[in-house]
Design a protein around this motif. Structure first.
Motif, PDB file in Angstrom:
ATOM      1  N   PHE A 192      -0.544 -43.243 -28.091  1.00 21.62           N
ATOM      2  CA  PHE A 192       0.104 -42.586 -26.950  1.00 21.62           C
ATOM      3  C   PHE A 192      -0.582 -42.997 -25.659  1.00 21.62           C
ATOM      4  O   PHE A 192      -1.234 -42.194 -25.006  1.00 21.62           O
ATOM      5  CB  PHE A 192       0.059 -41.069 -27.123  1.00 21.62           C
ATOM      6  CG  PHE A 192       0.976 -40.348 -26.185  1.00 21.62           C
ATOM      7  CD1 PHE A 192       2.339 -40.349 -26.385  1.00 21.62           C
ATOM      8  CD2 PHE A 192       0.478 -39.679 -25.081  1.00 21.62           C
ATOM      9  CE1 PHE A 192       3.187 -39.691 -25.515  1.00 21.62           C
ATOM     10  CE2 PHE A 192       1.319 -39.013 -24.201  1.00 21.62           C
ATOM     11  CZ  PHE A 192       2.677 -39.022 -24.435  1.00 21.62           C
ATOM     12  N   PRO A 193      -0.493 -44.260 -25.296  1.00 20.35           N
ATOM     13  CA  PRO A 193      -1.162 -44.705 -24.070  1.00 20.35           C
ATOM     14  C   PRO A 193      -0.437 -44.207 -22.829  1.00 20.35           C
ATOM     15  O   PRO A 193       0.784 -44.163 -22.798  1.00 20.35           O
ATOM     16  CB  PRO A 193      -1.090 -46.231 -24.168  1.00 20.35           C
ATOM     17  CG  PRO A 193       0.146 -46.483 -24.973  1.00 20.35           C
ATOM     18  CD  PRO A 193       0.247 -45.343 -25.940  1.00 20.35           C
ATOM     19  N   LEU A 194      -1.192 -43.828 -21.822  1.00 21.41           N
ATOM     20  CA  LEU A 194      -0.611 -43.404 -20.554  1.00 21.41           C
ATOM     21  C   LEU A 194      -0.865 -44.501 -19.534  1.00 21.41           C
ATOM     22  O   LEU A 194      -1.810 -44.442 -18.751  1.00 21.41           O
ATOM     23  CB  LEU A 194      -1.222 -42.070 -20.101  1.00 21.41           C
ATOM     24  CG  LEU A 194      -0.905 -40.879 -21.000  1.00 21.41           C
ATOM     25  CD1 LEU A 194      -1.670 -39.643 -20.541  1.00 21.41           C
ATOM     26  CD2 LEU A 194       0.588 -40.591 -21.016  1.00 21.41           C
ATOM     27  N   ASP A 195      -0.041 -45.536 -19.573  1.00 20.65           N
ATOM     28  CA  ASP A 195      -0.256 -46.683 -18.698  1.00 20.65           C
ATOM     29  C   ASP A 195       1.026 -47.101 -17.996  1.00 20.65           C
ATOM     30  O   ASP A 195       1.160 -48.233 -17.546  1.00 20.65           O
ATOM     31  CB  ASP A 195      -0.820 -47.858 -19.490  1.00 20.65           C
ATOM     32  CG  ASP A 195       0.150 -48.397 -20.537  1.00 20.65           C
ATOM     33  OD1 ASP A 195       1.216 -47.767 -20.745  1.00 20.65           O
ATOM     34  OD2 ASP A 195      -0.132 -49.447 -21.129  1.00 20.65           O
ATOM     35  N   SER A 228       7.839 -34.891 -21.357  1.00 23.91           N
ATOM     36  CA  SER A 228       7.428 -35.422 -20.052  1.00 23.91           C
ATOM     37  C   SER A 228       6.725 -34.356 -19.228  1.00 23.91           C
ATOM     38  O   SER A 228       7.066 -33.170 -19.284  1.00 23.91           O
ATOM     39  CB  SER A 228       8.651 -35.934 -19.283  1.00 23.91           C
ATOM     40  OG  SER A 228       8.318 -36.196 -17.932  1.00 23.91           O
ATOM     41  N   ILE A 229       5.771 -34.792 -18.423  1.00 23.74           N
ATOM     42  CA  ILE A 229       5.044 -33.876 -17.543  1.00 23.74           C
ATOM     43  C   ILE A 229       5.973 -33.207 -16.541  1.00 23.74           C
ATOM     44  O   ILE A 229       5.667 -32.134 -16.015  1.00 23.74           O
ATOM     45  CB  ILE A 229       3.909 -34.627 -16.806  1.00 23.74           C
ATOM     46  CG1 ILE A 229       2.944 -33.652 -16.105  1.00 23.74           C
ATOM     47  CG2 ILE A 229       4.461 -35.642 -15.826  1.00 23.74           C
ATOM     48  CD1 ILE A 229       2.171 -32.765 -17.019  1.00 23.74           C
ATOM     49  N   MET A 230       7.153 -33.793 -16.283  1.00 26.13           N
ATOM     50  CA  MET A 230       8.083 -33.212 -15.318  1.00 26.13           C
ATOM     51  C   MET A 230       9.129 -32.305 -15.971  1.00 26.13           C
ATOM     52  O   MET A 230      10.092 -31.913 -15.323  1.00 26.13           O
ATOM     53  CB  MET A 230       8.752 -34.308 -14.498  1.00 26.13           C
ATOM     54  CG  MET A 230       7.798 -35.105 -13.622  1.00 26.13           C
ATOM     55  SD  MET A 230       6.667 -34.088 -12.611  1.00 26.13           S
ATOM     56  CE  MET A 230       7.831 -33.187 -11.580  1.00 26.13           C
ATOM     57  N   ARG A 240       2.750 -37.514 -19.710  1.00 25.89           N
ATOM     58  CA  ARG A 240       3.482 -38.752 -19.488  1.00 25.89           C
ATOM     59  C   ARG A 240       4.532 -38.605 -18.380  1.00 25.89           C
ATOM     60  O   ARG A 240       5.370 -37.699 -18.400  1.00 25.89           O
ATOM     61  CB  ARG A 240       4.186 -39.204 -20.767  1.00 25.89           C
ATOM     62  CG  ARG A 240       4.920 -40.536 -20.590  1.00 25.89           C
ATOM     63  CD  ARG A 240       5.742 -40.897 -21.813  1.00 25.89           C
ATOM     64  NE  ARG A 240       4.926 -41.257 -22.943  1.00 25.89           N
ATOM     65  CZ  ARG A 240       4.382 -42.454 -23.128  1.00 25.89           C
ATOM     66  NH1 ARG A 240       4.532 -43.401 -22.215  1.00 25.89           N
ATOM     67  NH2 ARG A 240       3.678 -42.717 -24.201  1.00 25.89           N
ATOM     68  N   PHE A 241       4.487 -39.534 -17.413  1.00 24.80           N
ATOM     69  CA  PHE A 241       5.562 -39.696 -16.440  1.00 24.80           C
ATOM     70  C   PHE A 241       6.549 -40.722 -16.978  1.00 24.80           C
ATOM     71  O   PHE A 241       6.161 -41.697 -17.625  1.00 24.80           O
ATOM     72  CB  PHE A 241       5.015 -40.171 -15.089  1.00 24.80           C
ATOM     73  CG  PHE A 241       4.268 -39.129 -14.321  1.00 24.80           C
ATOM     74  CD1 PHE A 241       4.946 -38.178 -13.572  1.00 24.80           C
ATOM     75  CD2 PHE A 241       2.882 -39.089 -14.341  1.00 24.80           C
ATOM     76  CE1 PHE A 241       4.254 -37.205 -12.864  1.00 24.80           C
ATOM     77  CE2 PHE A 241       2.183 -38.123 -13.641  1.00 24.80           C
ATOM     78  CZ  PHE A 241       2.870 -37.181 -12.895  1.00 24.80           C
ATOM     79  N   LEU A 242       7.820 -40.512 -16.723  1.00 20.69           N
ATOM     80  CA  LEU A 242       8.851 -41.453 -17.151  1.00 20.69           C
ATOM     81  C   LEU A 242       9.018 -42.556 -16.111  1.00 20.69           C
ATOM     82  O   LEU A 242       8.557 -42.442 -14.974  1.00 20.69           O
ATOM     83  CB  LEU A 242      10.174 -40.724 -17.356  1.00 20.69           C
ATOM     84  CG  LEU A 242      10.161 -39.535 -18.314  1.00 20.69           C
ATOM     85  CD1 LEU A 242      11.576 -38.988 -18.488  1.00 20.69           C
ATOM     86  CD2 LEU A 242       9.558 -39.900 -19.663  1.00 20.69           C
TER      87      LEU A 242
END
Length: 331
Positions: free
Chosen positions: A12-15, A298-300, A311-313
């Motif tokens: 689950f990379p956040l990149d 998603s964080i939103m 995670r941001f989309l």
């Protein structure tokens, strides 16, 4: 079937990688930086190339197998945007994408049969983004019910520590960094003579006041510290726990008011570090232009919950950088 995925070994990379159901795969690549992707071929070889539209934005290359060994027929160090790279069947390979210009580009992936006929095609949108910085300030807001600073301390919440940790994710996903306007300086405090209730209801305050509490509080901050507003992109207002009749399960409330400066209500509603971080990132996302989504991970997503991640989309990355929608994109 050939697959493009994120880095090998990263569950689950956040990149800035997103596999959106509405528009396909997406990867943010920093301007003058690189990101690594993985391609897994099946029973047919695959041609990987940069589509001619906005080809100048990126270079691709440095193809290598999962174990780091070279791929036959590909120069290991080669980076290009005008070359077709052929990956053999049954190969799991990594390749690098380098950002060269602020634009969106597209990498196409085509399976080819023995006659070079395309049997399956896929691709990924690459959003090359320059680093952007947002100047922010923290302000403690106390009322007659007590000192808010001590409440944050009791909960073990240091706003500057939260921002520093959030910046790691903002930089990797959005190429965004929050910078405090006056780092190292004691955080400003407003000590209001009013009683805003407990918890603070941002929809209204007690009679005889008819204004919304959010407006009254931000007005007091503006009156006390006018120097902050021309110089900051937004202010974190550190308050007691907040509630709202119009928004259930609210922890932080994002307010946009007439000065065109965002104020984010940052409250010690919980001592759960993970929830505090997610609330901080969510509201910062709003202040930078990201909107709510229905994707619960998603964080939103509008509400905190066990499935919420940081995670941001792809659509949020595009919104923050103001380059328009992720699609349509000429291929």
């Amino acid at each position: 079937m050939t697959l493009i995925v994120d880095k090998i070994g990263a569950a689950f990379p956040l990149d800035g990688y997103d596999n959106g159901p509405d528009y396909g795969k997406y990867q943010m690549v920093p301007l003058d930086g690189t990101r690594t992707l993985t391609i897994k071929t099946d029973k047919l070889p695959v041609d990987v190339e940069v589509s001619k539209s906005n080809a100048r934005a990126i270079l691709i290359g440095r193809f290598r197998k999962k174990d780091g060994s070279p791929i036959p027929g590909i120069e290991p160090s080669r980076m290009a945007n005008d070359t077709v790279f052929r990956i053999p069947a049954g190969t799991e390979a990594q390749f690098d994408v380098k950002g060269q210009a602020f634009a969106n580009a597209f990498i196409s992936v085509n399976e080819v049969s023995g006659g070079d006929d395309i049997t399956f095609s896929d691709g990924i949108i690459i959003g090359v983004k320059p680093k952007i910085t947002k100047k922010v300030a923290f302000v403690y807001f106390s009322d007659m019910r007590g000192d808010v600073k001590s409440l944050f301390t009791a909960k073990g919440i240091n706003p500057r520590d939260v921002m520093a940790k959030a910046n790691t994710s903002f930089l990797s996903q959005l190429n965004l960094e929050l910078q405090e306007l006056e780092p190292g300086k004691p955080i400003d405090e407003v000590k209001s003579a009013r009683d805003f209730g407990s918890p603070i209801n941002v929809d209204a305050i007690m009679a005889p006041e008819k204004d919304k509490a959010s407006f009254v509080m931000t007005s007091e901050v503006f009156t006390n510290f006018p120097r902050l507003f021309p110089r900051t992109h937004f202010v974190f207002l550190l308050t007691r726990p907040v509630t709202s009749k119009s928004q259930s399960d609210v922890i932080d409330v994002n307010i946009r008011f007439a000065t065109n400066t965002n104020v984010i209500f940052f409250t010690p509603s919980t001592s759960n570090v993970d929830e505090t971080m997610k609330a901080f990132m969510h509201e910062t996302g709003h202040a930078c232009g990201a909107q709510h989504v229905t994707a619960r991970a998603s964080i939103m997503f509008p509400h905190l919950g066990p499935s919420l991640t940081m995670r941001f989309l792809g659509e949020h990355i595009e919104s923050v950088h103001n380059v328009g929608p992720v699609f349509p994109l000429a291929i």
